[in-house]
Structure formats: C-alpha cells, structure tokens
Design an enzyme around this catalytic site. Sequence first.
Site, mmCIF file in Angstrom:
data_model
loop_
_atom_site.group_PDB
_atom_site.id
_atom_site.type_symbol
_atom_site.label_atom_id
_atom_site.label_comp_id
_atom_site.label_asym_id
_atom_site.label_seq_id
_atom_site.Cartn_x
_atom_site.Cartn_y
_atom_site.Cartn_z
ATOM 1 N N GLU A 116 1.559 9.886 1.803
ATOM 2 C CA GLU A 116 1.390 8.409 1.962
ATOM 3 C C GLU A 116 2.904 7.755 1.980
ATOM 4 O OE1 GLU A 116 -1.237 6.818 -1.209
ATOM 5 O OE2 GLU A 116 -2.910 8.107 -0.470
ATOM 6 N N HIS A 244 -1.440 -4.527 0.292
ATOM 7 C CA HIS A 244 -1.711 -3.461 1.153
ATOM 8 C C HIS A 244 -1.598 -3.725 2.708
ATOM 9 C CE1 HIS A 244 -3.168 0.344 2.571
ATOM 10 N NE2 HIS A 244 -3.183 0.674 1.402
ATOM 11 N N ARG A 292 5.487 0.227 1.038
ATOM 12 C CA ARG A 292 4.329 -0.534 1.452
ATOM 13 C C ARG A 292 4.856 -1.960 1.904
ATOM 14 N NH1 ARG A 292 -0.552 0.884 -2.365
ATOM 15 N NH2 ARG A 292 -0.969 2.575 -0.996
HETATM 16 C C1 SIN Z 1 -4.537 3.824 -0.448
HETATM 17 O O1 SIN Z 1 -5.263 4.613 -0.325
HETATM 18 O O2 SIN Z 1 -3.906 3.373 0.697
HETATM 19 C C2 SIN Z 1 -4.036 2.957 -1.688
HETATM 20 C C3 SIN Z 1 -3.261 3.824 -2.317
HETATM 21 C C4 SIN Z 1 -2.633 3.046 -3.652
HETATM 22 O O3 SIN Z 1 -2.917 1.842 -3.745
HETATM 23 O O4 SIN Z 1 -2.174 3.633 -4.501
#
Ligand code: SIN
Length: 533
Positions: A116, A244, A292
Amino acid sequence: MREVDFLVIGSGIAGLTYALKTANRFPDRKVIVMTKATADETNTKYAQGGIAVVNDLENDSYEKHIEDTLIAGDGLCNTRVVEIVVKEGPERVNEIIEWGAQFDKEDDGDYKRGKEGGHSESRILHHKDVTGREMERALLDAVAAQKNIEFINHCFVIDIITQHHLGYLISKATPDVECYGVYVLNLETNRIEKILSKVTVLATGGNGQIYRTTTNPSIATGDGVAMTYRAKGRIENMEFIQFHPTALYEAGAKGQAFLITEAVRGDGGILRNKNGEAFMEKYDPRKDLAPRDIVARAIDSEMKKAGVEHVWLDCRHFPLEEFTEHFPNIYEKCLSIGIDITKHMIPVAPAAHYSCGGIKTDEWGRSSIRNLYACGECASTGLHGANRLASNSLLEAMVFSHRCYLDSAEKIGQLKSAPEIPDWNARGTSEPKEMILITQSLKELQQVMSDYVGIVRNDIRLQRAMRRLDLLWEETEQLYESSTVSPQLLELRNMITVGYLVVKGAGFRKESRGLHYNTDYPGYSDLVQNIVL
Ligand code: SIN
Ligand code: FAD
C-alpha cells in the site's frame, strides 16, 4: 448502578483485544464491554486492506517499516513509539492468528503480503478485501468463549465520572483528575445509569462522521475524545484528519461511502483524471503509491481544476480472476451498481477516513486522567505523527491494547472502589419538541467541516468554520440543558466538540505538514510540535 473492575468502552479491535487479555489473566474478575450499537458495528469491521507487519525478515526489516512510518508521519512521529509498535507488532499479530483470524496464504503456505501507499515493501497481511470483518469475527468468537466478559450493547456512554461529579471544580490545571466510571444512556430502557469501575478503557474509535462523506460507519462520532475533553483530559493533534483518496463515488449517495482499498493501487490500479490521463506522476515519483496525504491532495487538485466530483481508478488491465481473488467484495459492490471493472473505470473521490490525533496517551496507553486508558483510533499514541501510514492502525490498536492490559493488570490490586457518586441529574429537562433541529444542526456541522476544514485549508476558511461552530455549539448546549438526552443529541454535541478541536488544532498549526495543508503557510514552521488541547 453497577460496579466492576474493568470497563471497556468499544468492541472494535482495541476494546476486544484488551478485554480478552484481561479476562484471561483475571478469571475471577469481571470485564464489561459496552457498545452503543451491536457488538460488531465498528470501524474495525470495515477495514479492507489489512494489517502492516514485518513477518518476513528475509525480505523486510523492522528498520524499513520504522522508516516508512516516520516518512509518512512527516516529522511528528514519536520515534520510540514507532519502534515499539513495529517491533511488538509481529507478536500481537501471531496472537490474533492463534485466536482464529485467517490471513490469505500462497500455495506454499507462506502469507500473501500486499503493498500500500508509503510502504517500501509488501508487508500487508490481509483476508481478501475484508480483513477487518475477519479480525472482528475472530475476536468476537474468542470473547464469547470467555465466561467473565459481559457485553452490554446499545448503551451510550455519555460522560466520564470524575471529581467534578462530586462537586469539585476541575480544570486542565487540576492535578490527579481521576476516573470513577461512566454515566450511560441505556437505549433499551431509556434510563441513565451509573457504571463504576476501577479501570476504564476508552476504545471508542474514530470521528469520520463529522464530515459529509466518510468511509466510517455511523458509530464514528468521536464520543471518547469529546468526553475526555469535557473531563479536562488532554487531546492531541486533532487537525490531522486523514482523507482516504479512493472512496467509491456514487452521485447523490448519503452516509458511509464504500471504500476501494489502497491495495487495489498496490496491485496496479491507476488513477486517471477526467481526460483519462494518469496524473499521479505529475505529483510524486512514487505515483499512485505515494503516501495518502499526497494522493488525496493530488486528486483534490485534479477535481478542482476540471470542476468534477470524482476521478477514475482504472483496473481494466487486471486479469479478472486475479482481481476477484483479492477483491471479491469490491468486485461485487461495483457490479451491483453497474460497474464491470474489466470494462469500466471506477469513479472515486477522497473521503474522511481516519483521525490521527485523539486522546493523548503515554507508552502504556494511559491518558492524562488517572485510571482512564485509551487505545485504538480514539488515542493519540505518537505513532502516526502528521499522517498515518496505511494499515498501521490495526497494528497500533493491538499493540496498545496489550500495553493498556499490562499496565492496568499490574495496578488493579492497589486500586480502590469509587467513592459514592450521585445519580444523573435530569431535573428541568423535557422531551425536545422537534428532533428535526438536531438533524439539521448535524447537516450544518458536516457541511461546515467539509467546506472549510477539508483537504486544503486556509485561515479565512478556518475562521469561518470556527464562527459557525460557535453558533452550533451555543444552540446545541441550550437544547442539551433543556432536553432529555437522546443518542442523536449526545452524538451531535460530541461531534461539535470534535469539530471544534479539529479547527482549533488547525488554527494553531501555522504551517503545512502531513495531512494539514494550509495555503497561507505552504511550508514547514521551524517549530516541530504536537498541538495539545
Ligand atoms: C485501505 O484498505 O485502503 C485502508 C487501509 C487503511 O486505512 O489503513
Ligand atoms: P472501532 O472498531 O471503531 O470500535 C469503536 C467501538 O466504540 C464500537 O463498538 C462503538 O459502538 C463503541 N463506541 C463509540 N462511542 C461509544 C459510546 N459513546 N458509547 C458506547 N460505545 C461507544 N486500518 C488498517 O490498519 N488497515 C485497514 O485495512 C483499514 N481499512 C479501513 C477501512 C475502512 C472503511 C475504515 C473505516 C477504516 C479502516 N482502517 C484500516 C482503520 C481501522 O479500521 C480503525 O482505525 C480501527 O479498526 C479502529 O478500531 P477501534 O477498536 O479503535 O474502534
């Protein structure tokens, strides 16, 4: 009136982990877990991407996870806390695996590890795209087998009981403010009860509902933060609200927005603007997998330039089988609204997602109020600094609920029962004439926060927000003083307090750092500091 040794408020990953460990260690003492909804209605249940953890030391290292967390946190993380969470994390994850949580595995039995934004390695353990649901299930099953845990659902905790309720004048400067338990509104009987406790643990989750669009469920109204603030406890870094980047955009939809996990970009999903251009390379060399704050601001900028309400997430190049293997829930959700991800791009827009700040705690989860602990999203431990690294919050919740357990277990033998506490005083209140006033104020609050205290801020916007919040506060307090309480009124009151703390923190921060971006102060200030209210 009830009296108990351990009172846990909240049944997400933080509250349940604490309850399980404590109940196990003290089979002769009772642990009460209290929730305002059903036991599984939590932010935890909606977690998608997974839990970030170093459990493959051949290809990853604690140092890399620490470094990634510090970079995302943009200078404000507490390095010692980051080390604690990263290094103690693997043991906590092993525990939840022992309690029955299943994470996806490769054919050779090794764990599948996702990637991620902001992570230099693939280290996210997951259960397809419903990791939180699986973790919550495992925890609830384990808790059900523990005889000395009692669940009290549908009970809304109103306030923490302190010396204030004994008639003492309490201020932020008062030393040794003590927690004796809580007043709760029993939503089944509509009566206000006292629950006295030697140890109280706030695990009340986030506050996304203060914004118009959020990935958070309706329980996420910041109650724990608001009640701690009212009790004169310390609250920290509330301005760092994480948006997000990719919530599913559905025109006209209200309430909780469906998340499209960052793991989709980790697996190769590409953000495109109105013209179909893959725009992230203009903003950051890490492109779609930048932290993010950067991705959310880039999307915000593209939307504003084009005058549109969303951008696109392109997954058309994924082999269908690969996509449905990892993201079955997202695939089904998209299909249910006519989006076939093999043919169509997914409309996405940023949504309020996570509160990096909260109740200030020390390394053992202790708040500034004696015998009151906080863990999970409602706490500010120092891990996230100015921006949380993706998938670090489930890990933080497990590590800190364990630490709260260790500290309170050591102390419980010396803690005394609470003094005599008066009953809740509802004299002079009556049923509110118009519930609609509460609904309208809530809409106004969400509008103000979204319009003036969103991803990009400036001083004029913050001042406007504060003026409007002041008015909402005044009107709601009048209502509170004269009305019998309802969960709607209590949540509104809490959300206005939380909104105020976000705006106040944002106003004090004369710089742009992490998630707080103020166009009047585009750079860093020389003073690197946490804002404590
Ligand atoms: C996501 O799955 O994008 C959220 C992960 C997170 O908020 O840590
Ligand atoms: P929660 O799970 O939110 O539980 C809060 C509890 O407090 C509930 O039981 C509620 O009823 C109770 N409560 C609140 N107020 C009161 C009150 N006044 N009285 C009584 N009870 C009360 N993080 C990751 O690390 N990885 C991810 O992949 C990830 N994905 C996410 C996806 C989504 C859609 C969302 C919303 C969040 C995601 N997060 C993720 C963040 C993470 O899920 C949360 O931060 C975490 O689950 C919070 O857990 P918690 O135990 O602190 O609180």
